[in-house]
Design a protein around this motif. Sequence first.
Motif, PDB file in Angstrom:
ATOM      1  N   LEU A 107       0.687  -1.365   0.026  1.00 46.36           N
ATOM      2  CA  LEU A 107      -0.040  -0.034   0.008  1.00 46.36           C
ATOM      3  C   LEU A 107       0.887   1.038   0.119  1.00 46.36           C
ATOM      4  O   LEU A 107       2.177   1.142   0.071  1.00 46.36           O
ATOM      5  N   ILE A 108       0.207   2.404  -0.658  1.00 46.66           N
ATOM      6  CA  ILE A 108       0.805   3.613  -0.342  1.00 46.66           C
ATOM      7  C   ILE A 108       0.099   4.414   0.903  1.00 46.66           C
ATOM      8  O   ILE A 108      -1.288   4.416   0.874  1.00 46.66           O
ATOM      9  N   LEU A 109       0.729   5.168   1.684  1.00 49.25           N
ATOM     10  CA  LEU A 109       0.458   5.804   2.849  1.00 49.25           C
ATOM     11  C   LEU A 109       0.528   7.289   2.654  1.00 49.25           C
ATOM     12  O   LEU A 109       1.658   7.713   2.583  1.00 49.25           O
ATOM     13  N   LEU A 110      -0.319   8.016   2.385  1.00 49.19           N
ATOM     14  CA  LEU A 110      -0.350   9.523   2.107  1.00 49.19           C
ATOM     15  C   LEU A 110      -0.948  10.387   3.039  1.00 49.19           C
ATOM     16  O   LEU A 110      -1.785   9.899   3.951  1.00 49.19           O
ATOM     17  N   ASN A 111      -0.320  11.286   3.213  1.00 46.75           N
ATOM     18  CA  ASN A 111      -1.004  12.580   4.060  1.00 46.75           C
ATOM     19  C   ASN A 111      -0.992  13.802   3.468  1.00 46.75           C
ATOM     20  O   ASN A 111       0.057  14.253   3.010  1.00 46.75           O
ATOM     21  N   THR A 112      -2.100  14.134   3.105  1.00 47.70           N
ATOM     22  CA  THR A 112      -2.408  15.493   2.569  1.00 47.70           C
ATOM     23  C   THR A 112      -3.794  16.043   3.224  1.00 47.70           C
ATOM     24  O   THR A 112      -4.597  15.223   3.318  1.00 47.70           O
ATOM     25  N   PRO A 113      -3.508  17.520   3.560  1.00 46.75           N
ATOM     26  CA  PRO A 113      -2.401  18.334   3.748  1.00 46.75           C
ATOM     27  C   PRO A 113      -1.469  17.661   4.619  1.00 46.75           C
ATOM     28  O   PRO A 113      -1.600  16.979   5.428  1.00 46.75           O
ATOM     29  N   HIS A 114      -0.189  18.024   4.203  1.00 47.69           N
ATOM     30  CA  HIS A 114       0.964  17.032   4.533  1.00 47.69           C
ATOM     31  C   HIS A 114       1.772  17.840   5.873  1.00 47.69           C
ATOM     32  O   HIS A 114       2.041  19.042   5.761  1.00 47.69           O
ATOM     33  N   ASN A 115       1.803  16.990   6.822  1.00 42.82           N
ATOM     34  CA  ASN A 115       2.484  17.471   7.972  1.00 42.82           C
ATOM     35  C   ASN A 115       3.953  16.427   7.861  1.00 42.82           C
ATOM     36  O   ASN A 115       3.906  15.359   7.956  1.00 42.82           O
ATOM     37  N   PRO A 116       5.043  17.452   7.794  1.00 43.73           N
ATOM     38  CA  PRO A 116       5.177  18.560   8.491  1.00 43.73           C
ATOM     39  C   PRO A 116       5.333  19.623   7.305  1.00 43.73           C
ATOM     40  O   PRO A 116       5.584  20.911   7.822  1.00 43.73           O
ATOM     41  N   THR A 117       5.388  19.363   6.285  1.00 50.03           N
ATOM     42  CA  THR A 117       5.748  20.339   5.131  1.00 50.03           C
ATOM     43  C   THR A 117       4.846  21.581   4.656  1.00 50.03           C
ATOM     44  O   THR A 117       5.043  22.342   4.154  1.00 50.03           O
ATOM     45  N   GLY A 118       3.401  21.156   5.034  1.00 49.53           N
ATOM     46  CA  GLY A 118       2.223  21.875   4.721  1.00 49.53           C
ATOM     47  C   GLY A 118       1.839  21.823   3.338  1.00 49.53           C
ATOM     48  O   GLY A 118       0.977  22.495   2.699  1.00 49.53           O
ATOM     49  N   PRO A 135     -11.900   7.994  -9.691  1.00 51.17           N
ATOM     50  CA  PRO A 135     -12.536   6.979 -10.323  1.00 51.17           C
ATOM     51  C   PRO A 135     -11.930   5.781  -9.903  1.00 51.17           C
ATOM     52  O   PRO A 135     -10.464   5.577 -10.179  1.00 51.17           O
ATOM     53  N   GLY A 136     -12.297   4.402  -9.449  1.00 49.86           N
ATOM     54  CA  GLY A 136     -11.715   3.384  -9.256  1.00 49.86           C
ATOM     55  C   GLY A 136     -10.932   3.358  -7.838  1.00 49.86           C
ATOM     56  O   GLY A 136     -10.412   2.225  -7.438  1.00 49.86           O
ATOM     57  N   MET A 137     -11.228   4.311  -7.178  1.00 50.12           N
ATOM     58  CA  MET A 137     -10.030   4.356  -5.702  1.00 50.12           C
ATOM     59  C   MET A 137     -11.239   4.168  -4.380  1.00 50.12           C
ATOM     60  O   MET A 137     -10.633   3.819  -3.625  1.00 50.12           O
ATOM     61  N   ARG A 138     -12.532   4.383  -4.741  1.00 50.61           N
ATOM     62  CA  ARG A 138     -13.195   4.193  -3.341  1.00 50.61           C
ATOM     63  C   ARG A 138     -13.240   2.850  -2.700  1.00 50.61           C
ATOM     64  O   ARG A 138     -12.985   2.529  -1.381  1.00 50.61           O
ATOM     65  N   GLU A 139     -13.038   1.773  -3.417  1.00 54.69           N
ATOM     66  CA  GLU A 139     -12.999   0.494  -3.010  1.00 54.69           C
ATOM     67  C   GLU A 139     -11.584  -0.094  -2.542  1.00 54.69           C
ATOM     68  O   GLU A 139     -11.417  -0.925  -1.871  1.00 54.69           O
ATOM     69  N   ILE A 194      -4.179   1.963  -9.131  1.00 59.10           N
ATOM     70  CA  ILE A 194      -5.169   0.915 -10.056  1.00 59.10           C
ATOM     71  C   ILE A 194      -4.160   0.038 -10.827  1.00 59.10           C
ATOM     72  O   ILE A 194      -4.470  -1.266 -11.248  1.00 59.10           O
ATOM     73  N   GLU A 195      -3.166   0.445 -11.553  1.00 56.51           N
ATOM     74  CA  GLU A 195      -2.515  -0.072 -12.551  1.00 56.51           C
ATOM     75  C   GLU A 195      -1.729  -1.426 -11.680  1.00 56.51           C
ATOM     76  O   GLU A 195      -1.603  -2.390 -12.128  1.00 56.51           O
TER      77      GLU A 195
END
Length: 395
Positions: free
Chosen positions: A169-180, A224-228, A196-197
């Motif tokens: 998996l990819i772990l995202l943080n947005t808005p991003h702490n600490p950079t803003g 598109p395609g991300m909810r699931e 998806i790919e």
Amino acid sequence: MTQGRPLLNRRLAAFGTTIFAEMSALAVRTGSINLGQGFPDTDGPEEIREAAVRALRAGHGNQYPPGPGVPELRTAIAGHQRRHYALTYDPDSEVLVTAGATEAVAATLLALVEPGDEVIALEPYYDSYAACVAMAGGTRVPVTLRPDGGAFRLDLDELRAAVTPRTRLILLNTPHNPTGTVLTREELAAIAELAIERDLLVVTDEVYEHLVFEGEHIPLASFPGMRERTVTISSAGKTFSFTGWKIGWITASPELVNAVKSAKQFLTYVSGGPLQYAVAEALRLPDSFYDELRDGLRARRDLLSDGLAEAGFGVHRPAGTYFVTTDIRPLGGERDGIAFCRALPERCGVVAVPNAVFYDHHEQGAPFVRFAFCKRVDVLEEAVARLKTLAGTGR
């Protein structure tokens, strides 16, 4: 020592005490202004605090609430997602209440990651991410946000190159702490396409969703395609200025919610029963609340950013969150942010946090220091006056 081995699980041995605990203790010991840890110095709306008092007195949530969260809050969370982002979630099967976003991240990673799985995280990252990946037995793969034109940017080619057959998996943080940094629609679309790919899950930490000053917050789950394949995480602490309540949540498909619930039930099981009822009311506050919150924090951002620039820092003015990242190198001779932050309270009575502790590549973060501006205006003004002594212009 027993049986010839350390007491602490080796997966956690590298982490030690969090930088927030260290710097907050330093602030108390020196009587300094604490711009390190991200908590407001005033409470949120009085009507929401009173809603918690009413719930306590009425006995709502004083005993174990339902494991997934009280129905009123789950319904309010689903309503929030629909109202702000046109995302529809079933409050009974697609919403899970957690003990803050930190538990949401922990439960999600413990549920979805197995030993040997790789987890891509944007670097610098909130320190609990690294610990949670380690506890799950996964391998952390950092993709570094790099300074560019006053902001920090994601290199999409670098992100794509980080994906391997072992990536879970990819772990995202947005808005991003600490950079803003606030990821753009184009960047999010590229991440969605990649997920998806390569058939990846994505976990998005969106706790600063309402603290955006430039650009807009767009949930990845809306593509598109991300909810699931997306677990969306948020919480009440940052938006409503009740960080001590620790009421967070996830929204996701029933399959993902059930997976996370399987881990979460053995962590806290439930928490903050009466507070859940109050947060349900908070999520129904009018749009004017969010506008005033954003405008007030934007003014504080500018006050602190301008003051830091006048004190000699290189300033990366944030597009979101309530933190500003600075470069200490323009101060002259400064290169080590950790040493700088440990000395700063004695030098001018202000506490900040070194960004290097949020990096695997410590050299990338070495000269950067984070300040929080979620404080009263008079506190920020005093902090600026003290910081300006570094440039010889303060009192």
